[in-house]
Motif scaffolding. Structure first.
Motif, PDB file in Angstrom:
ATOM      1  N   HIS A   1       0.842  -1.193   0.000  1.00 16.20           N
ATOM      2  CA  HIS A   1       0.000   0.000   0.000  1.00 16.20           C
ATOM      3  C   HIS A   1       0.876   1.241   0.000  1.00 16.20           C
ATOM      4  CE1 HIS A   1      -3.647  -2.315   1.888  1.00 16.20           C
ATOM      5  NE2 HIS A   1      -3.385  -2.670   0.651  1.00 16.20           N
TER       6      HIS A   1
ATOM      7  N   CYS B   1      -9.694   0.299  -4.237  1.00 13.05           N
ATOM      8  CA  CYS B   1      -9.360   0.362  -2.811  1.00 13.05           C
ATOM      9  C   CYS B   1      -8.826   1.739  -2.415  1.00 13.05           C
ATOM     10  CB  CYS B   1      -8.357  -0.733  -2.440  1.00 13.05           C
ATOM     11  SG  CYS B   1      -6.659  -0.475  -3.017  1.00 13.05           S
TER      12      CYS B   1
ATOM     13  N   VAL C   1      -5.730   2.531  -1.921  1.00 11.87           N
ATOM     14  CA  VAL C   1      -4.507   2.478  -1.110  1.00 11.87           C
ATOM     15  C   VAL C   1      -3.368   1.702  -1.766  1.00 11.87           C
ATOM     16  CG1 VAL C   1      -5.846   2.698   1.017  1.00 11.87           C
ATOM     17  CG2 VAL C   1      -5.213   0.420   0.200  1.00 11.87           C
TER      18      VAL C   1
ATOM     19  N   TYR D   1     -13.420   5.442  -5.142  1.00 12.48           N
ATOM     20  CA  TYR D   1     -12.414   4.877  -4.255  1.00 12.48           C
ATOM     21  C   TYR D   1     -13.023   4.585  -2.884  1.00 12.48           C
ATOM     22  CZ  TYR D   1      -9.002   6.812  -7.612  1.00 12.48           C
ATOM     23  OH  TYR D   1      -8.285   7.125  -8.741  1.00 12.48           O
TER      24      TYR D   1
ATOM     25  N   ASN E   1     -11.160   4.281  -0.211  1.00 13.20           N
ATOM     26  CA  ASN E   1     -10.355   5.134   0.662  1.00 13.20           C
ATOM     27  C   ASN E   1      -9.801   6.286  -0.165  1.00 13.20           C
ATOM     28  OD1 ASN E   1     -10.042   3.317   3.270  1.00 13.20           O
ATOM     29  ND2 ASN E   1      -9.655   1.967   1.527  1.00 13.20           N
ATOM     30  N   ASP E   2      -9.538   7.403   0.481  1.00 14.81           N
ATOM     31  CA  ASP E   2      -9.062   8.586  -0.230  1.00 14.81           C
ATOM     32  C   ASP E   2      -7.586   8.417  -0.613  1.00 14.81           C
ATOM     33  OD1 ASP E   2      -8.492  11.048  -1.244  1.00 14.81           O
ATOM     34  OD2 ASP E   2      -8.879  12.161   0.615  1.00 14.81           O
TER      35      ASP E   2
ATOM     36  N   GLN F   1      -4.547  10.661   0.720  1.00 19.56           N
ATOM     37  CA  GLN F   1      -3.873  10.404   1.990  1.00 19.56           C
ATOM     38  C   GLN F   1      -2.637   9.517   1.825  1.00 19.56           C
ATOM     39  OE1 GLN F   1      -6.670   8.872   4.833  1.00 19.56           O
ATOM     40  NE2 GLN F   1      -8.219  10.436   4.391  1.00 19.56           N
ATOM     41  N   TYR F   2      -2.531   8.848   0.677  1.00 16.59           N
ATOM     42  CA  TYR F   2      -1.430   7.903   0.467  1.00 16.59           C
ATOM     43  C   TYR F   2      -0.401   8.410  -0.544  1.00 16.59           C
ATOM     44  CZ  TYR F   2      -4.218   4.594   3.091  1.00 16.59           C
ATOM     45  OH  TYR F   2      -4.932   3.969   4.097  1.00 16.59           O
TER      46      TYR F   2
END
Length: 250
Positions: free
Chosen positions: A94, A210, A212, A234, A236-237, A240-241
């Motif tokens: 990830h 996902c 991530v 998505y 997850n945002d 942030q990654y």
């Protein structure tokens, strides 16, 4: 004799492959598109390949556009591989791609296997071109996405058979992912019909990426840098990654 406006393309369900198909269709090529089930965790991508190819056929109804999915036993033959793409015991890294995390997704001899199948189909179809969507971002860790590999493979084809010249092309070799997104936007590519996520819609994600895994973050970043609207759902945002480096030992 080869037919100069006929091409065999290797296509996944991803955005690069979709742009590749539109690129050659816009140039007036009759197309035979090949997808591969090689035991990849994200086999869900093949459903999306069928979706954007259906759209492609409707848009370029003047062209012959064939599509076949070929089974390759790569995952079975590489049962002890460390590749997180085909080994169910390896967790997908990830975070943003790094050389380390990208290396964890290398599938040995994947592109040579696919290209040899494509060249065989091209021979049967009398096609002059075989193409795949390798790009600049693949260069560092994917040996079979480099110019030296393409040149060597073309040499192999030229000495393997006599009487027909088939040329492997990789028109996006020097493109960044963002440049591919921009090209796709000019070609009005339906990015919403493509799938990139290596998690494959598992763990209750359904049709959401996902957000991530490295390829999700790469996809998000490409649209962001290109200034092209991202139609991806998505779980997850990915923002942030963007600055979290992926690790292969997760």
């Amino acid at each position: 004799m080869p037919i100069t406006n006929r091409a065999v393309l290797i296509v996944s369900g991803g955005m690069d492959s979709c742009v590749l198909a539109h690129y050659y269709a816009a140039a007036g090529f009759q197309l035979h598109l090949l997808s591969f089930d090689y035991g990849q965790k994200h086999v869900k991508e093949l459903t999306y390949a069928e979706r954007y190819i259906t759209d492609l056929r409707a848009r370029y109804s003047n062209l012959e556009i064939m599509h076949d999915t070929i089974d390759l036993p790569i995952a079975r033959l590489l049962a002890d591989s460390d590749s997180a793409l085909i080994n169910t015991n390896r967790q997908m890294p990830h975070g943003h791609y790094t050389d380390d995390s990208m290396k964890a997704t290398v599938v040995p001899y994947r592109n040579p296997n696919m290209l040899l199948q494509a060249a065989t189909v091209a021979w049967n179809d009398h096609a002059s071109v075989v193409a795949y969507a390798a790009h600049q971002g693949d260069y560092s860790q994917y040996p079979d996405c480099r110019k030296i590999f393409v040149d060597a493979f073309n040499t192999l084809l030229s000495v393997s058979m006599e009487g027909q010249q088939i040329e492997v092309e990789s028109p996006f070799m020097r493109f960044t992912k963002a440049q591919i997104a921009r090209l796709g936007a000019t070609l009005q590519v339906p990015f919403e019909l493509t799938w990139s996520c290596y998690e494959g819609g598992s763990d209750g994600l359904d049709d959401r990426h996902c957000g991530v895994c490295g390829t999700c973050v790469e996809r998000y970043e490409a649209f962001r840098v290109a200034g092209v609207p991202d139609p991806t759902a998505y779980a997850n945002d990915p923002e942030q990654y963007l600055h979290i480096p992926g690790r292969a030992d997760q």
